[in-house]
Write an enzyme that holds these catalytic residues in place. Structure first.
Site, PDB file in Angstrom:
ATOM      1  N   GLU A   1      -3.025  22.326 -14.624  1.00  0.00           N
ATOM      2  CA  GLU A   1      -4.478  22.166 -14.628  1.00  0.00           C
ATOM      3  C   GLU A   1      -5.017  22.137 -13.200  1.00  0.00           C
ATOM      4  O   GLU A   1      -4.809  21.167 -12.471  1.00  0.00           O
ATOM      5  CB  GLU A   1      -4.865  20.878 -15.366  1.00  0.00           C
TER       6      GLU A   1
ATOM      7  N   LYS B   1      -6.153   8.612 -19.572  1.00  0.00           N
ATOM      8  CA  LYS B   1      -5.605   9.970 -19.481  1.00  0.00           C
ATOM      9  C   LYS B   1      -5.900  10.557 -18.114  1.00  0.00           C
ATOM     10  O   LYS B   1      -5.050  11.231 -17.510  1.00  0.00           O
ATOM     11  CB  LYS B   1      -6.193  10.838 -20.586  1.00  0.00           C
TER      12      LYS B   1
ATOM     13  N   ASP C   1      11.140  10.136 -15.132  1.00  0.00           N
ATOM     14  CA  ASP C   1      10.865  10.195 -16.570  1.00  0.00           C
ATOM     15  C   ASP C   1       9.404   9.822 -16.828  1.00  0.00           C
ATOM     16  O   ASP C   1       9.065   8.646 -16.932  1.00  0.00           O
ATOM     17  CB  ASP C   1      11.820   9.229 -17.298  1.00  0.00           C
TER      18      ASP C   1
ATOM     19  N   HIS D   1     -15.002  22.422 -14.322  1.00  0.00           N
ATOM     20  CA  HIS D   1     -14.028  22.867 -15.319  1.00  0.00           C
ATOM     21  C   HIS D   1     -14.308  24.283 -15.788  1.00  0.00           C
ATOM     22  O   HIS D   1     -13.388  25.077 -16.001  1.00  0.00           O
ATOM     23  CB  HIS D   1     -14.041  21.914 -16.521  1.00  0.00           C
TER      24      HIS D   1
END
Length: 429
Positions: free
Chosen positions: A86, A265, A281, A380
């Site tokens: 992204e 997020k 991880d 975006h």
């Protein structure tokens, strides 16, 4: 490697070609010739090494490796690598890093650096007595755990504390372990399995399972920053208004789980990208942090922002469980991961945890500033238009004409991009 405090001129870095960026890093001793060649040739993970890293390997999967320069953290500059598909994530992190650096950078605190393992016991006849018996034998249990993994003791780590709690029908025995530079999953699992037979004997119950917990509350890290209001807007009144709105956005994430989920997020846009780049991880980090986000029973935003009117700044803070590693796992196998650690200057596990948490706070700052001012769609949509243009088959030299037309088209989709591209080529011919 270049000194971490050396000031480099990153102006125009995003406008360079990938080859020019690699040359820039090599010229400033941020990449050695071997690493430069590996990146230039895109041959950084061979099928042979990939086959050693996972089961049933049939190939490798590539993602962009991007650089976010000059994160100022605890007085040091870090060149941070992101693995992400992204583009807005990299742009936002770069924007935030630059602003926060000019405001004094990030300050961090590593509260502790230990992992937790647990053995769950069931069918225990007398739970209260069993807990007492377990705690009375804590010294011998610690010795037994350390005997199961003596190499970590030699490196200065090892089992540190035993706790036992009654939870519903279970007794859960918790072991705290200093894992040094490793994340320590295999280490802790080995210790817990070694303890299980003795715990069954001491408690009179049976072991249900013995395993590491990813809820790493003994590996908390806090990153903080104070952003001067002049970097929110040149107009004082507007800057105060934006600071107030960002504070309100932070409060909204504390009371509404729907917003909190998206708020967090955004934090992980940067954290996951750096955790992946350093060979760690990211699934374990996400699991522990999301559990931490609902520690009081409600899922909440992980960061907080407050408007300090007296000091004319916006203060941000982010505390996360961050059991990150610099040794073990695939870190030593993947050449790209080694390059990421080289660019960072080979930080310790504690230092890397501070860097990652700071990146999360930076990413959150950029998102909140956009959301409370211009909105996120303008940026975006430009990036989406470029992606659609490339999917339509546009060459790099055609993007300058195609993207603006696509942004002004009625429908922003692949079909429109293909039609505009065909029209451009027809007129050119």
């Amino acid at each position: 490697m270049v000194n971490q405090m050396t000031k480099l001129n990153w102006a125009g870095f995003s406008k360079k070609s990938p080859e020019e960026r690699i040359a820039f890093l090599e010229n400033h001793q941020l990449l050695n010739p071997e690493e430069q060649e590996a990146l230039a040739q895109h041959q950084v993970l061979s099928l042979e090494i990939a086959n050693q890293m996972a089961e049933n390997v049939i190939g490798t999967h590539s993602l962009p490796l991007a650089l976010v320069p000059d994160f100022l953290i605890d007085g040091k500059n870090y060149q941070v690598t992101f693995v992400t598909e992204e583009p807005s994530v990299v742009a936002a992190a770069s924007f935030a890093a630059k602003i926060i650096k000019r405001s004094g950078g990030f300050q961090t605190r590593v509260h502790d650096r230990k992992m937790i393992g647990q053995v769950a016991l069931f069918d225990v006849p007398d739970k209260e007595q069993a807990v007492q018996n377990i705690l009375q034998k804590s010294a011998s249990l610690l010795s037994l755990a350390n005997e199961a993994h003596p190499s970590i003791v030699k490196r200065g780590g090892g089992a540190r504390e035993v706790k036992a709690e009654i939870k519903d029908n279970f007794i859960i025995v918790y072991l705290t372990v200093d894992t040094q530079e490793a994340m320590g999953a295999n280490m802790v699992n080995t210790m817990m399995e070694a303890l299980a037979p003795t715990l069954e004997e001491v408690s009179g119950g049976q072991s249900l399972m013995a395993i590491l917990s990813n809820y790493a509350t003994e590996s908390l890290v806090t990153a903080e920053c104070a952003v001067d209001l002049r970097f929110l807007s040149r107009k004082q009144e507007e800057a105060h208004y934006l600071a107030r709105k960002m504070e309100l956005a932070s409060q909204l994430a504390q009371i509404d789980p729907y917003r909190a989920s998206t708020h967090n997020k955004g934090i992980f846009n940067g954290i996951d990208a750096l955790v992946m780049a350093t060979g760690n991880d990211w699934r374990a980090i996400e699991a522990g942090c999301h559990a931490y986000a609902c520690q009081d029973g409600q899922y909440r935003g992980l960061s907080t922002w407050t408007f300090d009117e007296a000091e004319h700044c916006l203060r941000g803070s982010l505390t996360l469980p961050m059991p990150i590693a610099t040794k073990g796992g695939s870190i030593g196998l993947n050449p790209t991961v080694q390059i990421a650690h080289d660019l960072l200057g080979h930080p310790s596990a504690r230092e890397l945890a501070s860097i990652i948490t700071s990146v999360g706070l930076a990413q959150n700052f950029a998102a909140l500033k956009a959301l409370t001012s211009t909105g996120i769609q303008a940026g975006h949509m430009k990036l989406q238009a470029k992606s659609l243009a490339l999917l339509a088959g546009a060459r790099e030299t055609e993007l300058g004409q195609l993207v603006p037309q696509l942004l002004h088209a009625k429908h922003l989709n692949l079909e429109t991009a293909q039609a505009i591209l065909q029209d451009l080529r027809n007129h050119k011919n």
